[in-house]
Motif scaffolding. Structure first.
Motif, PDB file in Angstrom:
ATOM      1  N   TRP A   1      35.761 -55.576  19.628  1.00  0.00           N
ATOM      2  CA  TRP A   1      35.872 -56.803  20.414  1.00  0.00           C
ATOM      3  C   TRP A   1      37.054 -57.635  19.955  1.00  0.00           C
ATOM      4  CZ3 TRP A   1      33.095 -56.685  24.605  1.00  0.00           C
ATOM      5  CH2 TRP A   1      31.887 -56.003  24.623  1.00  0.00           C
ATOM      6  N   PRO A   2      37.547 -58.533  20.792  1.00  0.00           N
ATOM      7  CA  PRO A   2      38.623 -59.427  20.348  1.00  0.00           C
ATOM      8  C   PRO A   2      38.105 -60.405  19.296  1.00  0.00           C
ATOM      9  CG  PRO A   2      38.362 -59.482  22.757  1.00  0.00           C
ATOM     10  CD  PRO A   2      37.181 -58.774  22.191  1.00  0.00           C
ATOM     11  N   ALA A   3      39.036 -61.095  18.640  1.00  0.00           N
ATOM     12  CA  ALA A   3      38.654 -62.119  17.680  1.00  0.00           C
ATOM     13  C   ALA A   3      37.975 -63.286  18.383  1.00  0.00           C
ATOM     14  CB  ALA A   3      39.892 -62.604  16.933  1.00  0.00           C
ATOM     15  N   GLY A   4      37.041 -63.917  17.680  1.00  0.00           N
ATOM     16  CA  GLY A   4      36.436 -65.143  18.176  1.00  0.00           C
ATOM     17  C   GLY A   4      35.091 -64.987  18.837  1.00  0.00           C
ATOM     18  N   GLY A   5      34.642 -63.749  19.076  1.00  0.00           N
ATOM     19  CA  GLY A   5      33.355 -63.531  19.711  1.00  0.00           C
ATOM     20  C   GLY A   5      32.227 -63.432  18.703  1.00  0.00           C
ATOM     21  N   GLY A   6      30.996 -63.246  19.217  1.00  0.00           N
ATOM     22  CA  GLY A   6      29.833 -63.221  18.359  1.00  0.00           C
ATOM     23  C   GLY A   6      29.850 -62.122  17.323  1.00  0.00           C
ATOM     24  N   HIS A   7      30.221 -60.897  17.729  1.00  0.00           N
ATOM     25  CA  HIS A   7      30.265 -59.792  16.775  1.00  0.00           C
ATOM     26  C   HIS A   7      31.362 -60.019  15.740  1.00  0.00           C
ATOM     27  CE1 HIS A   7      27.749 -57.947  19.811  1.00  0.00           C
ATOM     28  NE2 HIS A   7      27.493 -56.958  18.989  1.00  0.00           N
ATOM     29  N   ASP A   8      32.478 -60.556  16.175  1.00  0.00           N
ATOM     30  CA  ASP A   8      33.591 -60.826  15.272  1.00  0.00           C
ATOM     31  C   ASP A   8      33.208 -61.873  14.231  1.00  0.00           C
ATOM     32  OD1 ASP A   8      36.595 -60.644  14.686  1.00  0.00           O
ATOM     33  OD2 ASP A   8      36.360 -62.785  15.084  1.00  0.00           O
ATOM     34  N   ILE A   9      32.546 -62.940  14.660  1.00  0.00           N
ATOM     35  CA  ILE A   9      32.162 -64.014  13.742  1.00  0.00           C
ATOM     36  C   ILE A   9      31.205 -63.499  12.673  1.00  0.00           C
ATOM     37  CG2 ILE A   9      30.853 -66.171  13.593  1.00  0.00           C
ATOM     38  CD1 ILE A   9      32.014 -66.857  16.390  1.00  0.00           C
TER      39      ILE A   9
END
Length: 286
Positions: free
Chosen positions: A1-9
Motif C-alpha cells: 500500500w502507499p504511505a499514510g494508510g492503515g496498514h502502513d501506519i
C-alpha cells in the motif's frame, strides 16, 4: 500500500520497535498496486531467508479469489498479528445525511447517486462497500483509489460523498465535523469514537473487520522463524508501543504465529461466503 494508510501506519509502528529487538535495521518499503496484491507477491517471491517480510490484511484473502495473479495463501508464512480494525461508513457532513437510515433512504431513492471512495477491487474498503451494497440491497458508485490515504484526501476534497474506511482514518475528520461516521461494523463501539453506534445497535447484523498481520514467504528456516516471532512479540509487548498505537486509534491485538494462522483461516471462512453471495468470486473456488 502507499504511505499514510492503515496498514502502513501499523507496520511502521512495529518496525520502529522491531529494529530494537533485532541486530539489523527494519526498513519499510511501500509497494502499492493491485489492491495490495503487488506487495504480497513481492514477499512471496523473495528468498525465504527471513530478511523480507510483509504486512497484509483481509485484502490478501479476497485477492486470492478475485485475481488470477494473486498469491496463493499457501505460499506465505504468518508470523504475528498487530491489530484488528472494524469497518465503518462515513459521509461528508455537507450531504445532510445524519444517520445510517438516512443513508439507506438516499441510496434507495437515488441508485448510484451516492459516490463512495474506496480502495481498488479486493481491498478492504472496496469489500466493505460491496458488502454494504449486497447486505442492504443498494447501489453505490464506487470510486477506487490506491489506498486509504488517497481515499481520505478525496473525501476531504469533495470528490466523493462517502467512504468505507476503518475508524483510525476517519476519527479526526469526524471530530472536526468535516465528516460524520454513521456506523461501526463491530460487536462493540470503537474507543476512538465512542459516541458512534455499531450497526448491530442500529438493528443491522453487519460485522466485518480487517487486520494487519506480519508474514514471510513460505519455507523460512524454523530457527529463523522462531527468532522473528519472538522479536515481533517482544516489540509489541512494550508499554510505549501500546501507548503510541492507541494514540493513533489502532485496536491493537498482538499475537504470535499460531494466532496469525488462526486469524488467516478464520477470516477466509468468514468472507468467502460473503464474497460468493456478492458475486466477487471469479478466479478460484475453495
Amino acid at each position: 500500500w502507499p504511505a499514510g494508510g492503515g496498514h502502513d501506519i501499523a507496520t511502521r509502528l512495529v518496525a520502529d520497535y522491531l529494529s530494537q529487538e533485532l541486530p539489523v535495521s527494519v526498513v519499510v518499503n511501500n509497494v502499492p498496486g493491485a489492491a495490495g496484491a503487488n506487495g504480497v507477491r513481492q514477499v512471496e517471491e523473495a528468498g525465504a531467508d527471513g530478511y523480507t517480510l510483509g504486512a497484509m490484511g483481509i485484502h490478501a484473502t479476497a485477492q486470492a479469489y478475485m485475481n488470477e495473479n494473486a498469491t496463493d495463501l499457501a505460499n506465505i508464512e504468518p508470523l504475528a498479528v498487530i491489530n484488528i480494525e472494524p469497518a465503518a461508513l462515513a459521509v461528508r457532513t455537507d450531504t445532510g445525511i445524519d444517520s445510517f437510515e438516512a443513508f439507506l433512504d438516499y441510496a434507495r431513492n437515488e441508485p448510484g447517486g451516492m459516490i463512495n471512495g474506496n480502495d481498488s477491487p479486493g481491498g478492504f474498503s472496496f469489500l466493505n462497500a460491496a458488502f454494504i451494497e449486497n447486505a442492504f440491497d443498494i447501489q453505490l458508485t464506487k470510486v477506487p483509489y490506491q489506498g486509504y490515504a488517497p481515499t481520505v484526501a478525496a473525501l476531504v476534497a469533495g470528490e466523493v460523498m462517502s467512504a468505507t474506511l476503518p475508524i483510525p482514518m476517519l476519527a479526526d475528520l469526524h471530530e472536526a465535523g468535516t465528516i460524520r461516521i454513521l456506523g461501526v461494523a463491530a460487536p462493540e463501539r470503537h474507543f476512538r469514537v465512542p459516541e458512534v453506534p455499531t450497526f448491530l445497535e442500529q438493528g443491522h447484523d453487519y460485522v466485518i473487520t480487517d487486520y494487519v498481520m506480519i508474514f514471510g514467504p513460505a519455507g523460512i528456516d524454523a530457527e529463523r522463524r522462531a527468532t522473528l516471532e519472538a522479536a515481533l512479540l517482544a516489540a509489541m509487548s512494550q508499554d510505549t508501543f501500546h501507548q503510541r498505537g492507541e494514540a493513533m486509534g489502532l485496536m491493537l491485538s498482538p499475537g504470535g504465529a499460531e494466532a496469525a494462522a488462526n486469524l488467516l483461516h478464520g477470516m477466509d471462512d468468514l468472507i468467502y461466503p460473503i464474497m460468493q453471495d456478492a458475486g466477487l468470486v471469479s478466479v478460484r473456488a475453495r
